[in-house]
Design a protein around this motif. Structure first.
Motif, PDB file in Angstrom:
ATOM      1  N   THR A 262     106.691  24.529 -13.302  1.00  0.00           N
ATOM      2  CA  THR A 262     107.191  26.345 -14.018  1.00  0.00           C
ATOM      3  C   THR A 262     106.501  26.271 -14.693  1.00  0.00           C
ATOM      4  N   LYS A 263     106.112  25.362 -15.762  1.00  0.00           N
ATOM      5  CA  LYS A 263     105.246  26.370 -16.898  1.00  0.00           C
ATOM      6  C   LYS A 263     103.884  27.431 -16.301  1.00  0.00           C
ATOM      7  N   TYR A 264     104.215  27.506 -14.520  1.00  0.00           N
ATOM      8  CA  TYR A 264     102.796  28.494 -14.238  1.00  0.00           C
ATOM      9  C   TYR A 264     103.715  29.905 -13.912  1.00  0.00           C
ATOM     10  N   PHE A 265     105.219  29.190 -13.524  1.00  0.00           N
ATOM     11  CA  PHE A 265     106.069  30.508 -12.789  1.00  0.00           C
ATOM     12  C   PHE A 265     105.812  31.926 -13.656  1.00  0.00           C
ATOM     13  N   GLN A 266     105.697  32.821 -12.653  1.00  0.00           N
ATOM     14  CA  GLN A 266     105.852  34.173 -13.312  1.00  0.00           C
ATOM     15  C   GLN A 266     106.487  35.119 -12.878  1.00  0.00           C
ATOM     16  N   PRO A 267     107.563  35.032 -13.329  1.00  0.00           N
ATOM     17  CA  PRO A 267     108.498  36.109 -12.295  1.00  0.00           C
ATOM     18  C   PRO A 267     107.895  37.420 -12.057  1.00  0.00           C
ATOM     19  N   PRO A 268     107.978  38.594 -10.564  1.00  0.00           N
ATOM     20  CA  PRO A 268     107.537  39.299 -10.269  1.00  0.00           C
ATOM     21  C   PRO A 268     108.004  40.533 -11.641  1.00  0.00           C
ATOM     22  N   THR A 269     107.275  41.067 -11.159  1.00  0.00           N
ATOM     23  CA  THR A 269     107.497  42.054 -12.191  1.00  0.00           C
ATOM     24  C   THR A 269     107.309  44.231 -11.823  1.00  0.00           C
ATOM     25  N   ASP A 270     108.083  44.907 -11.866  1.00  0.00           N
ATOM     26  CA  ASP A 270     108.312  46.253 -10.944  1.00  0.00           C
ATOM     27  C   ASP A 270     106.854  46.887 -11.270  1.00  0.00           C
ATOM     28  N   GLU A 271     105.932  46.278 -11.890  1.00  0.00           N
ATOM     29  CA  GLU A 271     104.793  47.754 -11.782  1.00  0.00           C
ATOM     30  C   GLU A 271     103.716  46.613 -11.068  1.00  0.00           C
ATOM     31  N   GLU A 272     104.328  45.393 -10.065  1.00  0.00           N
ATOM     32  CA  GLU A 272     103.981  44.332  -9.107  1.00  0.00           C
ATOM     33  C   GLU A 272     103.020  46.339  -7.875  1.00  0.00           C
ATOM     34  N   GLY A 273     104.440  46.585  -7.671  1.00  0.00           N
ATOM     35  CA  GLY A 273     104.822  47.512  -6.806  1.00  0.00           C
ATOM     36  C   GLY A 273     105.215  46.941  -5.903  1.00  0.00           C
ATOM     37  N   PHE A 274     105.752  45.991  -5.683  1.00  0.00           N
ATOM     38  CA  PHE A 274     106.911  44.454  -4.149  1.00  0.00           C
ATOM     39  C   PHE A 274     108.339  46.049  -4.580  1.00  0.00           C
ATOM     40  N   HIS A 275     108.557  45.653  -3.124  1.00  0.00           N
ATOM     41  CA  HIS A 275     109.757  45.822  -2.652  1.00  0.00           C
ATOM     42  C   HIS A 275     110.898  44.646  -2.682  1.00  0.00           C
ATOM     43  N   ILE A 276     111.051  44.742  -4.179  1.00  0.00           N
ATOM     44  CA  ILE A 276     111.693  43.282  -4.258  1.00  0.00           C
ATOM     45  C   ILE A 276     113.526  42.783  -3.936  1.00  0.00           C
ATOM     46  N   VAL A 277     113.751  42.324  -3.515  1.00  0.00           N
ATOM     47  CA  VAL A 277     115.333  41.942  -3.202  1.00  0.00           C
ATOM     48  C   VAL A 277     115.018  40.762  -4.151  1.00  0.00           C
ATOM     49  N   ARG A 278     116.665  40.847  -4.957  1.00  0.00           N
ATOM     50  CA  ARG A 278     116.524  39.658  -6.051  1.00  0.00           C
ATOM     51  C   ARG A 278     118.185  38.651  -5.314  1.00  0.00           C
ATOM     52  N   TYR A 279     118.209  37.573  -6.027  1.00  0.00           N
ATOM     53  CA  TYR A 279     118.916  36.969  -5.543  1.00  0.00           C
ATOM     54  C   TYR A 279     119.394  36.373  -7.062  1.00  0.00           C
TER      55      TYR A 279
END
Length: 165
Positions: A144-161
């Motif tokens: 988990t120390k490597y985990f990086q949540p996605p950001t809007d700047e990455e340009g993905f269509h994100i569906v959040r749960y």
């Protein structure tokens, strides 16, 4: 949902519920489901013993199946990849796939607390042999120390749960 070419992939900490959601989504969209853990265990049984060997074999697998995934998408099939998109580098692979074919995508992000993930990890690890890889709180913390949540700047269509406790 009807069958249309779209690439679905996931981001979330270990034991957040990505595989469960991927399986359900593949059924909902009538898509092809590819599961990294299943493929790695068939191709490299008992060889993945730590994070370094996981990374090595995961890269090999991605290289081997990338053109197959592109072909499925080009043929109009929805594809659900139960592969982690938990770091910027991992997410670059998914972006290369959908951009190279020119299809839409969805990044399904499971926002789950460490506490819930660890509880789910302990639950899914029941019955596994003592010392099995990637089953302990210590391993969870190390990964988990490597985990990086996605950001809007990455340009993905994100569906959040968000997790239910």
């Amino acid at each position: 949902m009807g069958n249309e070419a779209i690439l679905h992939f996931f981001c979330g900490k270990m034991a957040a519920g990505k595989s469960t959601r991927a399986k359900r989504l593949a059924e909902e969209v009538g898509g092809v489901l590819l599961v990294e853990d299943e493929l790695l265990s068939q191709l490299y049984p008992e060889e993945i013993v730590d994070l370094a060997t996981y990374v090595k074999y995961s890269q090999r697998l991605k290289g081997a199946i990338a053109n197959h995934i592109r072909a499925l998408l080009a043929a109009g099939m929805p594809v659900v990849l139960d592969f982690p998109g938990n770091t910027l580098n991992q997410r670059k692979w998914f972006k290369e796939l959908f951009e190279s074919v020119g299809v839409p995508h969805r990044l399904h992000y499971l926002e789950v607390s460490d506490e819930v993930c660890k509880r789910q990890l302990r639950e899914r690890s029941k019955g596994k042999v003592e010392g099995a890889a990637f089953t302990s709180d210590v391993e969870f913390d190390a990964i988990t120390k490597y985990f990086q949540p996605p950001t809007d700047e990455e340009g993905f269509h994100i569906v959040r749960y968000e997790a239910r406790s």
